[in-house]
Motif scaffolding. Structure first.
Motif, mmCIF file in Angstrom:
data_model
loop_
_atom_site.group_PDB
_atom_site.id
_atom_site.type_symbol
_atom_site.label_atom_id
_atom_site.label_comp_id
_atom_site.label_asym_id
_atom_site.label_seq_id
_atom_site.Cartn_x
_atom_site.Cartn_y
_atom_site.Cartn_z
ATOM 1 N N MET A 1 0.829 -1.205 0.000
ATOM 2 C CA MET A 1 0.000 0.000 0.000
ATOM 3 C C MET A 1 0.867 1.261 0.000
ATOM 4 N N ARG A 2 1.910 1.293 0.846
ATOM 5 C CA ARG A 2 2.788 2.474 0.874
ATOM 6 C C ARG A 2 3.520 2.643 -0.449
ATOM 7 N N ARG A 3 3.925 1.537 -1.063
ATOM 8 C CA ARG A 3 4.587 1.604 -2.365
ATOM 9 C C ARG A 3 3.661 2.210 -3.408
ATOM 10 N N ARG A 4 2.398 1.811 -3.406
ATOM 11 C CA ARG A 4 1.449 2.349 -4.382
ATOM 12 C C ARG A 4 1.189 3.821 -4.130
ATOM 13 N N ILE A 5 1.109 4.217 -2.866
ATOM 14 C CA ILE A 5 0.928 5.633 -2.538
ATOM 15 C C ILE A 5 2.118 6.444 -3.032
ATOM 16 N N TYR A 6 3.322 5.908 -2.830
ATOM 17 C CA TYR A 6 4.529 6.601 -3.293
ATOM 18 C C TYR A 6 4.512 6.762 -4.812
ATOM 19 N N LYS A 52 -9.006 27.030 3.936
ATOM 20 C CA LYS A 52 -9.030 25.941 4.913
ATOM 21 C C LYS A 52 -9.051 24.571 4.239
ATOM 22 N N ILE A 53 -9.842 24.445 3.178
ATOM 23 C CA ILE A 53 -9.947 23.149 2.496
ATOM 24 C C ILE A 53 -8.629 22.787 1.814
ATOM 25 N N THR A 54 -8.044 23.747 1.117
ATOM 26 C CA THR A 54 -6.781 23.451 0.428
ATOM 27 C C THR A 54 -5.663 23.160 1.424
ATOM 28 N N VAL A 55 -5.647 23.868 2.555
ATOM 29 C CA VAL A 55 -4.628 23.601 3.574
ATOM 30 C C VAL A 55 -4.789 22.193 4.123
ATOM 31 N N ALA A 56 -6.031 21.764 4.337
ATOM 32 C CA ALA A 56 -6.271 20.396 4.816
ATOM 33 C C ALA A 56 -5.751 19.375 3.805
ATOM 34 N N ILE A 57 -5.949 19.653 2.526
ATOM 35 C CA ILE A 57 -5.440 18.750 1.471
ATOM 36 C C ILE A 57 -3.916 18.747 1.467
ATOM 37 N N PHE A 58 -3.317 19.930 1.647
ATOM 38 C CA PHE A 58 -1.854 20.013 1.680
ATOM 39 C C PHE A 58 -1.287 19.236 2.874
ATOM 40 N N ILE A 59 -2.000 19.276 3.994
ATOM 41 C CA ILE A 59 -1.535 18.542 5.185
ATOM 42 C C ILE A 59 -1.542 17.033 4.906
ATOM 43 N N VAL A 60 -2.629 16.556 4.291
ATOM 44 C CA VAL A 60 -2.707 15.137 3.953
ATOM 45 C C VAL A 60 -1.598 14.758 2.981
ATOM 46 N N ASP A 61 -1.371 15.614 1.973
ATOM 47 C CA ASP A 61 -0.310 15.359 0.996
ATOM 48 C C ASP A 61 1.059 15.315 1.671
ATOM 49 N N TYR A 62 1.289 16.232 2.603
ATOM 50 C CA TYR A 62 2.566 16.270 3.334
ATOM 51 C C TYR A 62 2.763 14.998 4.148
ATOM 52 N N ILE A 63 1.710 14.556 4.817
ATOM 53 C CA ILE A 63 1.800 13.340 5.640
ATOM 54 C C ILE A 63 2.076 12.118 4.765
ATOM 55 N N LEU A 64 1.393 12.043 3.606
ATOM 56 C CA LEU A 64 1.610 10.909 2.701
ATOM 57 C C LEU A 64 3.042 10.878 2.178
ATOM 58 N N ARG A 65 3.570 12.058 1.836
ATOM 59 C CA ARG A 65 4.942 12.111 1.319
ATOM 60 C C ARG A 65 5.949 11.780 2.417
ATOM 61 N N GLY A 67 5.313 9.883 4.989
ATOM 62 C CA GLY A 67 5.151 8.477 5.328
ATOM 63 C C GLY A 67 5.764 7.524 4.323
ATOM 64 N N THR A 68 6.053 8.027 3.114
ATOM 65 C CA THR A 68 6.686 7.190 2.084
ATOM 66 C C THR A 68 8.071 7.710 1.723
ATOM 67 N N ALA A 69 8.670 8.488 2.609
ATOM 68 C CA ALA A 69 9.971 9.104 2.325
ATOM 69 C C ALA A 69 11.077 8.079 2.146
ATOM 70 N N LYS A 81 15.350 12.950 7.406
ATOM 71 C CA LYS A 81 15.881 13.841 6.368
ATOM 72 C C LYS A 81 14.771 14.567 5.621
ATOM 73 N N TYR A 82 13.646 13.895 5.418
ATOM 74 C CA TYR A 82 12.616 14.448 4.541
ATOM 75 C C TYR A 82 12.147 15.856 4.917
ATOM 76 N N PRO A 83 11.863 16.158 6.210
ATOM 77 C CA PRO A 83 11.370 17.512 6.539
ATOM 78 C C PRO A 83 12.332 18.634 6.149
ATOM 79 N N PHE A 84 13.591 18.308 5.870
ATOM 80 C CA PHE A 84 14.580 19.331 5.545
ATOM 81 C C PHE A 84 14.872 19.397 4.053
#
Length: 237
Positions: A1-6, A52-65, A67-69, A81-84
């Motif tokens: 699942m993580r591979r497919r998300i990546y 607010k809606i776009t920020v919520a989407i960006f947060i989900v996108d950030y978490i997904l990226r 989580g598959t770093a 390393k990823y946050p930097f």
């Protein structure tokens, strides 16, 4: 699942419709998030919910990226390393700028609106041309650094000479540096300029040298860009 998300969010193949649709959706969200910044009065309820809606989407996108770093960054400390990384910093600033609890309409804290202007940079992630240019800059970094040192030296030397021959026009050395920089960039605002004959002669010589210096990084980047395009042209042929 993580591979497919990546694969969907980061490394989609040209025939991967899910990845293509995800990229299009994120580009749409980025453009929507930028829209309120184009108006001085962004207090309309529609702008509030868009943000607010776009920020919520960006947060989900950030978490997904994040989580598959480990698929993108090799090593056991990939998640540290990823946050930097460049795009991670842009994503984080874009999110935090919209979550600030302070009222950005106050004149004293309007500077807090500036990080929101980094949101358009998020769209660079989906630009193939940007990634190609990044590879060119990485390959030619040694030559470009040499040119940068030369440019800084030219600006300082030209400013020092002009500061000595035009002491009445350039009251501070910073004024001379400012004049030298805009002359090198061929902008020439004209707000500060030499008035004596010797000063004008120095300005003429500085302008000629500035054109030559300014052409150096352009030639290096152009040559690197053409070299990067060459394999693609051969494959097409």
């Amino acid at each position: 699942m993580r591979r497919r998300i990546y694969e969907m969010i980061e490394k989609g193949e040209p025939d991967d419709k899910l990845s293509l649709n995800y990229d299009r959706f994120m580009i749409f969200c980025i453009l929507v998030s930028i829209l309120p910044l184009c108006f001085k009065d962004s207090s309309h309820p529609a702008f509030f919910w868009m943000d607010k809606i776009t920020v919520a989407i960006f947060i989900v996108d950030y978490i997904l990226r994040w989580g598959t770093a480990d698929f993108k960054l090799k090593g056991s400390n990939a998640f540290l390393k990823y946050p930097f990384t460049f795009f991670a910093v842009i994503d984080l600033v874009a999110v935090l700028s919209s979550l600030t609890p302070l009222n950005s309409t106050l004149r004293a804290v309007r500077i807090l609106r500036l990080p929101k202007c980094m949101k358009p940079l998020k769209i660079l992630r989906y630009s193939k041309g940007f990634h190609m240019m990044t590879r060119v800059l990485q390959k030619e970094k040694d030559d470009l650094l040499t040119v940068c040192y030369f440019v800084v030296g030219y600006i300082l030397l030209s400013a020092l000479v002009m500061f000595q021959v035009e002491p009445d026009t350039f009251t501070t050395f910073l004024d001379a540096i400012y004049w030298s920089a805009i002359t090198l960039m061929t902008v020439g605002y004209g707000d500060i300029h030499p008035v004596t004959d010797i000063g004008k002669v120095v300005a003429i010589l500085s302008s000629f040298l500035g054109i030559a210096v300014f052409a150096l990084p352009t030639g290096i980047i152009t040559a690197g860009y053409l070299a990067e395009l060459e394999p693609k042209r051969k494959r097409k042929d």
